[in-house]
Design an enzyme around this catalytic site. Structure first.
Site, PDB file in Angstrom:
ATOM      1  N   GLU A 129      -3.469   7.579  -4.124  1.00 40.91           N
ATOM      2  CA  GLU A 129      -3.262   6.266  -3.508  1.00 40.91           C
ATOM      3  C   GLU A 129      -3.011   5.187  -4.549  1.00 40.91           C
ATOM      4  O   GLU A 129      -3.647   5.178  -5.601  1.00 40.91           O
ATOM      5  CB  GLU A 129      -4.530   5.937  -2.710  1.00 40.91           C
ATOM      6  CG  GLU A 129      -4.464   4.695  -1.882  1.00 40.91           C
ATOM      7  CD  GLU A 129      -5.804   4.464  -1.175  1.00 40.91           C
ATOM      8  OE1 GLU A 129      -5.936   4.871  -0.007  1.00 40.91           O
ATOM      9  OE2 GLU A 129      -6.701   3.871  -1.793  1.00 40.91           O
ATOM     10  N   TYR A 150       0.855  -1.188   0.000  1.00 45.59           N
ATOM     11  CA  TYR A 150       0.000   0.000   0.000  1.00 45.59           C
ATOM     12  C   TYR A 150       0.890   1.236   0.000  1.00 45.59           C
ATOM     13  O   TYR A 150       1.874   1.302   0.751  1.00 45.59           O
ATOM     14  CB  TYR A 150      -0.893   0.014   1.255  1.00 45.59           C
ATOM     15  CG  TYR A 150      -1.661   1.315   1.375  1.00 45.59           C
ATOM     16  CD1 TYR A 150      -2.937   1.436   0.814  1.00 45.59           C
ATOM     17  CD2 TYR A 150      -1.101   2.429   1.983  1.00 45.59           C
ATOM     18  CE1 TYR A 150      -3.621   2.631   0.873  1.00 45.59           C
ATOM     19  CE2 TYR A 150      -1.787   3.637   2.042  1.00 45.59           C
ATOM     20  CZ  TYR A 150      -3.044   3.732   1.488  1.00 45.59           C
ATOM     21  OH  TYR A 150      -3.713   4.921   1.533  1.00 45.59           O
TER      22      TYR A 150
END
Ligand code: GDP
Ligand code: MN
Length: 383
Positions: A189, A101
């Site tokens: 993101e 992530y």
């Protein structure tokens, strides 16, 4: 304003981030021919502006063009969190060794952006954040200094990335930060950023949320707005210039002022109720805006009672009361209305509401109003 994955990937690619880009299609046949051109296996991905598409069945791998056509037909008939899937992204499927992530948001408390990375990326990242937040490494970025090399290195080491990938990871993090700043984003993101079996980093998903207050500086990005993706209520609110956020509760809130709106939501919850929305009708409380706002609130079938909390400063309460009554005449809601008007001429205002014949429940204090709204919602007959 949220951007789609395919839009966000195009932006990330311009900042040197290696992405699995792909092509957008709207029919299963198109997906089939794209799969034929690209070569299988492919991944077919629902393009809707909500997270958790994978878990909702919106992301599927296909080994043949035939299978790609079949999964596309299924995905294009899905609704994910209430949004119909109208487009899919088709891309060469990547092999995954590990899912990482990497994201940036504004940390309001720290008054600067924070970059976060985790070795446990993928569809369970919210669960990771909840159950073992120490697995998410963070660095705060001084906007005047920018993201420094030592910071990306500390993230890379913190998540246990092999040293051979540190340099590429640093480049990706810098690209992500630059895209975040230059687009005036509130979030950028990559989840997952994968390590492939060949040992290279590749962004398989992409998400950018733009700050609406910065959109005027980016006409090219503003054009990316997908009006198909707005709920009818969101669109009506935007066009009427109301700040309206749909929530999950059953008490519709009509308030003037954002701070008062938040306080109203808090106190409703304090008395055991759940607000159905955040709504700031702004100053002046003109009858037409009140009418639009009330229609928006009533369009939500879950709403069982409406609470007006109006602070009359320069605006006189008797005027606001007349506004509310004229709106009720037009909209005629069949659910309880609780109104609290305070400020100039509040007694006259209350008198107008009480004698209007619409059974408006009045209250003097915010606590009383909230309790009456919670009680009204509990006993309301609307289903
Ligand atoms: P999200 O569920 O909306 O976040 O959608 P993602 O694009 O992140 O996809 C969800 C999950 O599907 C990822 O975490 C991966 O595990 C898997 N996935 C997505 N693309 C690929 C791919 O090209 N190959 C493989 N093997 N899995 C993929
Ligand atoms: Mn994802």
């Amino acid at each position: 304003m949220k951007l789609h994955e395919y839009q966000s990937k195009r932006i990330f690619a311009r900042y040197g981030i290696p992405v699995q880009e792909g092509e957008v299609a709207t029919t299963p046949q198109e997906v089939r021919s794209l799969a034929e051109q690209m070569g299988c296996p492919v991944v077919v991905k629902a393009q809707v502006l909500v997270g958790g598409r994978g878990k909702a069945g919106g992301i599927k791998l296909a080994r043949t063009p035939q299978e790609a056509e079949e999964v596309a037909a299924r995905i294009l008939s899905l609704q994910i969190k209430g949004l119909p899937v109208r487009k899919v992204l088709v891309a060469r499927a990547a092999d995954i060794q590990q899912e990482i992530y990497l994201g940036i948001v504004v940390d309001r408390a720290a008054a600067r952006p924070v970059m976060m990375a985790s070795s446990e990326g993928g569809v369970e990242i919210e669960e990771v954040a909840r159950t073992h937040p120490e697995a998410i490494k963070k660095v705060h970025i001084d906007p005047f200094v920018g993201l420094r090399g030592y910071q990306t290195l500390s993230l890379a080491k913190g998540i246990g990335l092999p040293p051979a990938l540190h340099r590429d990871f640093g480049r990706i993090a810098q690209g992500l930060y630059r895209s975040f700043v230059e687009c005036d984003a509130s979030l950028a993101e990559i989840n997952p950023l994968v390590i492939t079996p060949e040992g290279v980093l590749l962004a398989l998903d992409a998400k950018i949320v733009l700050d609406d207050n910065g959109l005027f500086r980016h006409p090219d990005l503003a054009e990316l707005r997908d009006i198909d993706e707005e709920t009818p209520s969101e669109r009506a609110a935007r066009e009427a210039g109301l700040s309206f956020v749909q929530l999950d509760g059953d008490i519709g809130c009509m308030v003037n002022g954002a701070g008062l709106a938040m306080a109203t939501m808090d106190i409703i919850q304090h008395f055991g109720g759940m607000p159905a929305n955040f709504l700031d009708i702004g100053g002046g409380a003109r009858a037409d805006r009140v009418a639009t706002a009330l229609r928006l609130i009533l369009a939500d079938p879950r709403v069982k009672a409406v609470l007006f909390n109006i602070f009359g400063g320069i605006t006189r309460c008797d005027e606001v009361a007349r506004g509310i009554v004229s709106v009720l005449e037009e909209v005629r809601p069949n659910i309880p209305i609780v109104a609290r008007l305070v400020g100039t001429n509040e007694a006259e205002g209350r008198q107008i509401l009480e004698s209007s014949g619409y059974g408006i429940i009045t209250a003097t204090t915010l606590a009383e109003a909230a309790q009456k709204a919670v009680a009204a919602a509990t006993t309301s007959a609307r289903d």
